[in-house]
Design a protein around this motif. Structure first.
Motif, PDB file in Angstrom:
ATOM      1  N   ARG A 135      28.079 -38.004  -6.932  1.00 54.98           N
ATOM      2  CA  ARG A 135      27.539 -37.259  -5.812  1.00 54.98           C
ATOM      3  C   ARG A 135      28.554 -36.221  -5.371  1.00 54.98           C
ATOM      4  O   ARG A 135      29.719 -36.262  -5.749  1.00 54.98           O
ATOM      5  CB  ARG A 135      27.204 -38.198  -4.655  1.00 54.98           C
ATOM      6  N   LEU A 136      28.078 -35.299  -4.544  1.00 54.37           N
ATOM      7  CA  LEU A 136      28.999 -34.325  -3.978  1.00 54.37           C
ATOM      8  C   LEU A 136      30.046 -35.028  -3.134  1.00 54.37           C
ATOM      9  O   LEU A 136      29.802 -36.086  -2.563  1.00 54.37           O
ATOM     10  CB  LEU A 136      28.238 -33.314  -3.125  1.00 54.37           C
ATOM     11  N   GLU A 144      34.245 -27.116  -3.755  1.00 50.31           N
ATOM     12  CA  GLU A 144      33.795 -27.868  -4.923  1.00 50.31           C
ATOM     13  C   GLU A 144      33.107 -26.910  -5.887  1.00 50.31           C
ATOM     14  O   GLU A 144      32.287 -26.082  -5.479  1.00 50.31           O
ATOM     15  CB  GLU A 144      32.831 -28.987  -4.532  1.00 50.31           C
ATOM     16  N   ARG A 146      30.533 -26.679  -9.033  1.00 47.01           N
ATOM     17  CA  ARG A 146      29.449 -27.559  -9.441  1.00 47.01           C
ATOM     18  C   ARG A 146      28.475 -26.816 -10.347  1.00 47.01           C
ATOM     19  O   ARG A 146      28.104 -25.676 -10.073  1.00 47.01           O
ATOM     20  CB  ARG A 146      28.700 -28.041  -8.196  1.00 47.01           C
ATOM     21  N   GLY A 148      24.756 -26.373 -11.668  1.00 46.23           N
ATOM     22  CA  GLY A 148      23.442 -26.676 -11.133  1.00 46.23           C
ATOM     23  C   GLY A 148      22.631 -25.419 -10.920  1.00 46.23           C
ATOM     24  O   GLY A 148      22.896 -24.372 -11.518  1.00 46.23           O
ATOM     25  N   HIS A 151      21.170 -25.413  -5.233  1.00 47.96           N
ATOM     26  CA  HIS A 151      20.543 -26.017  -4.053  1.00 47.96           C
ATOM     27  C   HIS A 151      21.200 -27.366  -3.749  1.00 47.96           C
ATOM     28  O   HIS A 151      20.910 -28.363  -4.408  1.00 47.96           O
ATOM     29  CB  HIS A 151      19.040 -26.184  -4.276  1.00 47.96           C
ATOM     30  N   TRP A 152      22.070 -27.359  -2.739  1.00 47.14           N
ATOM     31  CA  TRP A 152      22.719 -28.577  -2.281  1.00 47.14           C
ATOM     32  C   TRP A 152      22.722 -28.572  -0.762  1.00 47.14           C
ATOM     33  O   TRP A 152      23.470 -27.787  -0.151  1.00 47.14           O
ATOM     34  CB  TRP A 152      24.150 -28.668  -2.822  1.00 47.14           C
ATOM     35  N   TYR A 155      25.630 -27.510   2.042  1.00 49.54           N
ATOM     36  CA  TYR A 155      26.668 -26.704   1.399  1.00 49.54           C
ATOM     37  C   TYR A 155      26.187 -25.269   1.224  1.00 49.54           C
ATOM     38  O   TYR A 155      25.005 -25.021   0.964  1.00 49.54           O
ATOM     39  CB  TYR A 155      27.038 -27.253   0.012  1.00 49.54           C
ATOM     40  N   ALA A 157      26.336 -22.353  -1.296  1.00 49.36           N
ATOM     41  CA  ALA A 157      26.580 -22.242  -2.734  1.00 49.36           C
ATOM     42  C   ALA A 157      26.696 -20.778  -3.131  1.00 49.36           C
ATOM     43  O   ALA A 157      25.784 -19.980  -2.884  1.00 49.36           O
ATOM     44  CB  ALA A 157      25.469 -22.928  -3.516  1.00 49.36           C
ATOM     45  N   GLU A 266      21.338 -23.876 -15.915  1.00 48.24           N
ATOM     46  CA  GLU A 266      22.305 -24.131 -14.859  1.00 48.24           C
ATOM     47  C   GLU A 266      23.426 -23.103 -14.879  1.00 48.24           C
ATOM     48  O   GLU A 266      23.763 -22.540 -15.924  1.00 48.24           O
ATOM     49  CB  GLU A 266      22.900 -25.538 -15.012  1.00 48.24           C
ATOM     50  N   LEU A 271      30.982 -24.261  -4.021  1.00 47.35           N
ATOM     51  CA  LEU A 271      30.367 -24.862  -2.846  1.00 47.35           C
ATOM     52  C   LEU A 271      31.388 -25.040  -1.737  1.00 47.35           C
ATOM     53  O   LEU A 271      32.511 -25.488  -1.982  1.00 47.35           O
ATOM     54  CB  LEU A 271      29.771 -26.230  -3.183  1.00 47.35           C
TER      55      LEU A 271
END
Length: 296
Positions: A135-136, A144, A146, A148, A151-152, A155, A157, A266, A271
């Motif tokens: 997980r984040l 961070e 990442r 992907g 969409h978090w 956060y 992005a 991706e 983030l």
């Protein structure tokens, strides 16, 4: 569109007036006269070619253009303040906490962090790693990186780059694949799958129109680092992100086949937690440094 940056004093007056919705309160904060603040705002409006406030009997109201402009102005001031503290240490922490996928940490980000700390030796960097199933990070992480789709929740992005996927194998396996190697030749070899939300090998063969059946000798691992180790002494082939594939290829450990690369869905994102607290100045400094480094 204006070709020059607006004057900094005018931007300060605009931000303060927008926050207070009042020229008098902004003037008190900036230690100026009310007329001076009003004059600076009018100068900014002239520079931009748009009104920023509706002048009301008892205050101010932002125009739609000002509402769209204000967040960027505030972010710019916050970045300047945080970067200043990051370099000169006037306020905030001098330790930067980074987190990134384990393979990117070892093969790509680690060397960049070394460059960064050489330029800014007063900043200490704590670098931790994650794998795709993690997980984040919760608390304690300033930035961070990442993979992907951007969409978090919780956060902000910021996209960094799309990294193509490149087949990688040992030098001996590359000779067996022929020159040039083909997707059909790769389909005859056992594969290493880097586990994640999607099976990238399925996408690879579909892209090249190859009907590929699963090989019982295929294996799955949780990182590109593990995948590269599995291919060095076997006839297996794996897919690696281009930045990682380039690193292992240049080191002589493995052979990358860039002519057979595909573009994944991706991308790599930077983030930062959404918070009302001031950002770590060292984090802002690193973020801007990294964006400049990637654009050069």
């Amino acid at each position: 569109m204006p070709q020059k940056l607006p004057p900094l004093p005018a931007l300060q007056a605009f931000e303060a007036a927008a926050r207070h919705e009042n020229f008098a309160a902004a003037a008190q904060e900036l230690n100026l006269s009310q007329s001076a603040v009003s004059h600076r705002v009018r100068g900014l409006e002239h520079h931009l070619g748009y009104p920023l406030f509706e002048r009301l009997p008892r205050g101010l109201r932002l125009t739609e253009a000002a509402k769209a402009y204000l967040p960027s102005v505030r972010r710019a001031f916050e970045d300047i303040l945080s970067a200043t503290s990051g370099v000169f240490g006037h306020r905030g922490g001098k330790t930067l906490h980074l987190r990134a996928p384990v393979s990117y940490t070892a093969l790509w980000l680690g060397p960049l962090v070394t460059e960064f700390t050489r330029e800014f030796p007063s900043i200490r960097v704590n670098l931790s790693s994650s794998i795709w199933v993690d997980r984040l990070a919760v608390g304690g992480t300033d930035i961070e990186l990442r993979l992907g789709r951007g969409h978090w929740p919780g956060y902000e992005a910021r996209p960094l780059f799309h990294d193509a996927l490149v087949p990688v194998c040992s030098a001996e396996t590359a000779r067996h694949l022929g020159s040039p190697a083909t997707p059909h030749a790769i389909a005859q070899h056992p594969l290493v799958h880097v586990m994640g939300p999607e099976d990238q090998w399925s996408k690879f063969f579909a892209h090249f129109g190859v009907d590929h059946a699963a090989n019982p000798n295929d294996i799955g691992v949780d990182s590109s680092m593990a995948a590269s180790e599995m291919t060095m002494t076997t006839d297996r082939v794996t897919l690696m992100q281009e930045k990682l594939a380039t690193r292992v290829h240049d080191s002589g450990r493995l052979v990358a086949l860039p002519d057979l690369s595909i573009t994944p869905d991706e991308a790599m994102y930077l983030l930062t937690p959404v918070t009302t607290e001031p950002r770590n100045g060292s984090a802002v400094l690193f973020e801007n440094w990294l964006m400049d480094r990637l654009s050069s």
